[in-house]
Design a protein around this motif. Sequence first.
Motif, PDB file in Angstrom:
ATOM      1  N   ASN A 689       0.839  -1.203   0.000  1.00  0.00           N
ATOM      2  CA  ASN A 689       0.000   0.000   0.000  1.00  0.00           C
ATOM      3  C   ASN A 689       0.874   1.253   0.000  1.00  0.00           C
ATOM      4  O   ASN A 689       1.966   1.270   0.576  1.00  0.00           O
ATOM      5  N   PHE A 690       0.335   2.313  -0.618  1.00  0.00           N
ATOM      6  CA  PHE A 690       1.060   3.581  -0.644  1.00  0.00           C
ATOM      7  C   PHE A 690       0.055   4.723  -0.667  1.00  0.00           C
ATOM      8  O   PHE A 690      -0.951   4.664  -1.376  1.00  0.00           O
ATOM      9  N   TRP A 691       0.311   5.764   0.163  1.00  0.00           N
ATOM     10  CA  TRP A 691      -0.464   6.991   0.051  1.00  0.00           C
ATOM     11  C   TRP A 691       0.467   8.191   0.124  1.00  0.00           C
ATOM     12  O   TRP A 691       1.554   8.120   0.698  1.00  0.00           O
ATOM     13  N   ASN A 692       0.021   9.287  -0.479  1.00  0.00           N
ATOM     14  CA  ASN A 692       0.858  10.474  -0.597  1.00  0.00           C
ATOM     15  C   ASN A 692      -0.033  11.716  -0.522  1.00  0.00           C
ATOM     16  O   ASN A 692      -1.031  11.815  -1.232  1.00  0.00           O
ATOM     17  N   PHE A 693       0.329  12.636   0.368  1.00  0.00           N
ATOM     18  CA  PHE A 693      -0.358  13.916   0.472  1.00  0.00           C
ATOM     19  C   PHE A 693       0.658  14.977   0.039  1.00  0.00           C
ATOM     20  O   PHE A 693       1.604  15.282   0.761  1.00  0.00           O
ATOM     21  N   LEU A 694       0.445  15.514  -1.156  1.00  0.00           N
ATOM     22  CA  LEU A 694       1.366  16.508  -1.694  1.00  0.00           C
ATOM     23  C   LEU A 694       1.244  17.825  -0.927  1.00  0.00           C
ATOM     24  O   LEU A 694       0.302  18.007  -0.145  1.00  0.00           O
ATOM     25  N   PRO A 695       2.185  18.763  -1.091  1.00  0.00           N
ATOM     26  CA  PRO A 695       2.139  20.016  -0.328  1.00  0.00           C
ATOM     27  C   PRO A 695       0.777  20.692  -0.400  1.00  0.00           C
ATOM     28  O   PRO A 695       0.162  20.784  -1.470  1.00  0.00           O
ATOM     29  N   HIS A 696       0.323  21.202   0.761  1.00  0.00           N
ATOM     30  CA  HIS A 696      -1.004  21.807   0.851  1.00  0.00           C
ATOM     31  C   HIS A 696      -1.020  22.788   2.008  1.00  0.00           C
ATOM     32  O   HIS A 696      -0.068  22.849   2.805  1.00  0.00           O
ATOM     33  N   THR A 697      -2.092  23.548   2.117  1.00  0.00           N
ATOM     34  CA  THR A 697      -2.204  24.550   3.182  1.00  0.00           C
ATOM     35  C   THR A 697      -3.426  24.277   4.035  1.00  0.00           C
ATOM     36  O   THR A 697      -4.405  23.665   3.608  1.00  0.00           O
ATOM     37  N   LYS A 698      -3.337  24.757   5.268  1.00  0.00           N
ATOM     38  CA  LYS A 698      -4.459  24.751   6.200  1.00  0.00           C
ATOM     39  C   LYS A 698      -4.327  26.004   7.051  1.00  0.00           C
ATOM     40  O   LYS A 698      -3.388  26.134   7.836  1.00  0.00           O
ATOM     41  N   GLY A 699      -5.289  26.943   6.918  1.00  0.00           N
ATOM     42  CA  GLY A 699      -5.157  28.202   7.618  1.00  0.00           C
ATOM     43  C   GLY A 699      -3.929  28.940   7.143  1.00  0.00           C
ATOM     44  O   GLY A 699      -3.750  29.177   5.945  1.00  0.00           O
ATOM     45  N   PHE A 703       1.902  22.848   4.575  1.00  0.00           N
ATOM     46  CA  PHE A 703       2.497  21.542   4.845  1.00  0.00           C
ATOM     47  C   PHE A 703       3.363  21.104   3.671  1.00  0.00           C
ATOM     48  O   PHE A 703       3.018  21.309   2.505  1.00  0.00           O
ATOM     49  N   GLU A 704       4.461  20.437   3.988  1.00  0.00           N
ATOM     50  CA  GLU A 704       5.285  19.821   2.962  1.00  0.00           C
ATOM     51  C   GLU A 704       4.759  18.412   2.660  1.00  0.00           C
ATOM     52  O   GLU A 704       3.859  17.902   3.305  1.00  0.00           O
ATOM     53  N   ASN A 705       5.363  17.783   1.661  1.00  0.00           N
ATOM     54  CA  ASN A 705       4.950  16.463   1.204  1.00  0.00           C
ATOM     55  C   ASN A 705       5.053  15.424   2.324  1.00  0.00           C
ATOM     56  O   ASN A 705       6.030  15.398   3.078  1.00  0.00           O
ATOM     57  N   VAL A 706       4.030  14.573   2.451  1.00  0.00           N
ATOM     58  CA  VAL A 706       4.054  13.478   3.425  1.00  0.00           C
ATOM     59  C   VAL A 706       3.528  12.223   2.738  1.00  0.00           C
ATOM     60  O   VAL A 706       2.602  12.292   1.921  1.00  0.00           O
ATOM     61  N   TYR A 707       4.125  11.051   3.037  1.00  0.00           N
ATOM     62  CA  TYR A 707       3.748   9.830   2.338  1.00  0.00           C
ATOM     63  C   TYR A 707       4.039   8.622   3.219  1.00  0.00           C
ATOM     64  O   TYR A 707       4.783   8.704   4.205  1.00  0.00           O
ATOM     65  N   ASN A 708       3.457   7.486   2.844  1.00  0.00           N
ATOM     66  CA  ASN A 708       3.626   6.256   3.620  1.00  0.00           C
ATOM     67  C   ASN A 708       3.607   5.056   2.684  1.00  0.00           C
ATOM     68  O   ASN A 708       2.641   4.853   1.941  1.00  0.00           O
TER      69      ASN A 708
END
Length: 788
Positions: A689-699, A703-708
Amino acid sequence: MQKTSLIAATFFLAFSTVSAQNIINGKVTDIKGQSVPFALIKVLSANNKANVISEKISDENGIFNVEVPQNGSYNLLTSASGYAESSKNYEFNNTTNNITISIEKEKVAGIKEVVLVAKKKTFERKIDRFVFNTENSIASKGVDGLDVLAATPMVKADDEGNIEIVGKNSVSIMINDRPVNLSGKDLVSYLKTLRSENIARIEVITTPPAKYEAQGNSGIINIVLKQNTNMGFSGNISTSYQRRSRNGYSNNGSLNYQSKKINTSLRISQFDNEKKSDENLSIYANNILAAETSRIDKSKGYNINYSIDYKINDKTSLGAIYNYSDTDGKNDSKNFSRYYHGNTLDSTVVSNAYNATDIQNNQLNVYFERKLDSLGKKLYLGGNLFDSKNDNPFSLESSSSNVNNINYQLNSKYHYKIYSGQADFYLPFKNFIGEVGGKYTRFNTDTGLDFFVNNGGIPQYDNIRSNAFEYNENNWASYITLSKTFNEKWEGKAGLRYEYTSLTGVARNGERVENEYGKWFPSLYLTYKPNKKNILTLSYSKRITRPDARSLNPTTIYLDPYAYVTGNPYLKPSFSNNFELGYVFNNKLSVTGYYQFSKDNFGQIVELQGANRTVKILNNYDENSIGINATYSNTFLKRWDFYASANYAYVESKGLIDQVEGLSSNSLYYSVNNTIHLNSGKTFSFLLNFWNFLPHTKGNFRFENVYNLSTGLRMSLLEKKLQVNLTVQDLLKGMKFRGKAYYSDYYTYSNNYYDARTFNVSVTYQFGNSKVRGNNKQIKLEEVDRAN
């Protein structure tokens, strides 16, 4: 009150009179009176049985409603997996349209009973929720409830208790429509006691109906357990070993018993874990601070859950649920901070901190349920009590190159009490199904901080920095929802909830807050099914996020000798409006477009004041987000189970205070899950399994890239009574919390890692009658989440 009643009555009548079509309401049962879920009901012409007028599938409670063109005589053909087909004529008119259909188990010569298992659709889109049928998925055998959530489309879950729906700020967990009032590690421990074999489906509710608490700019995940009609004992024992940079262990056991009158369960769990946490924070202002913290987190404890349900008769039952947990936490941390004037090093500070926590939680729920008729009308009455005590001794000491050494001792105490009572009615009628109810909740907190300064080894009480805070909140809520099937293609549901809140808070230092407000929370859903392969949905709901107890507490809480957090008793609640347009094709592909606007969001503001860094909690931004979510699932070559999901969003925030800078971003989250069965019996499986959250903003945070990347093996042995799992999480060490918070004239940078790379071995053995699943009712007390 008259205004409220008039609005509700008008709403009720307008919805119920939309259509004057003839609706047959009914329920399918077996010969013992037990509900038969997912039965097929066909309405045929009494004179020409080849003419199918309409058809419907009953819900999980056996309830259905179908449309007929006019009063008269019809034949109803009823079938269900494992049951003999039933055919019977009925005469319908405006006063006799409620029926109960009884069907018998299918008999075969030489065999007592044949039970056929129908393969349900992997994905289903109901009017107010997305349904993931785990029985037909990669998460069907040999794993626990947390693993099932991690395998659910649109859901992220990990061992740290971080469970969320992609695109939502937070999430509430429910079991069989009853909230699980745990969070963090307590929630993880409980979910690990659930077995995937006992889970029928996961319901992902992204725009919750008015029936549910309006609290939380979030969705709801409802875990529906399989119904049980088998008698006797069952149970399981399990043990697991975790290896991060430190060792961890956990053990669980459960014992279930069911008879015709009693359904009871006892669950016990124990854990002892250690991990290393690294936190790095830099503040770039006129002066620069670079702080590095290394910490060893230790936690151990146990949990006991006992539940009993007593069936007085076929219509009435009552029960009680008690949960006790005791968790001890310890962490030793070392902080190294460097202070600069420009690029010139001014001073260095080395700090050591020791923090211990002892948390004891007691939860008690009592309930009464009464079926009011054979078609499903029922009454639920419930009372809840939650009591939590947290003792938190904390010692701090530091040495510096050019300032005086510091040696503090702090003793924090938190005591939360939550009381609630509620009544819910489920009311299917001729032309619609109604739900109405009310709830009262009292939320009390009593917190205190005793601050001591060590001078020459003698602790001296500091009256100025010591404080206490008492907070009391009352919430009254009522709701009504109405759902209606207009015809075979159109279905609608609408709801309205009203919540009135009054609160008072008093601190020892003289700060005081009082407030009261009442708000309406509407919800609306519409479903269109042009044919069996295509489903379109439209939904809307309004939500509120109230601050938790610690965010409201004005007492200063120290993180280290030079860093502290101060709560804000004047925080306002945040409100959000959520719109969704969904499409499902062939129950394999689901696509949802959404828009969300949230106002008065609150969060942390970090500042550098001399040698100190302070964290304040303020209402600091509004936010808009628009996006699209897609999920696809399929099985290839009979042994390769595959599903993938992706979420794209454009997020834009606006700062509400001078120092907060609004941000905007395009973000993309995607995940790919693969399970390859290594034998035909699917008892040996390989996962990748693999997931990836590319750079994004909140308020104001980018956030920088995070993955597993994770992998593992799952084995089912001894006729699937013994389950062995070997998994590895975060192989590439990509689950780092990194990013910048932007302010008007400075910014901060965080780079944290919480020991996410994990090797896990777990062994579970099931004994007794595996079909006995015990009592899985849960305490309905959403407010507990705000006490953590």
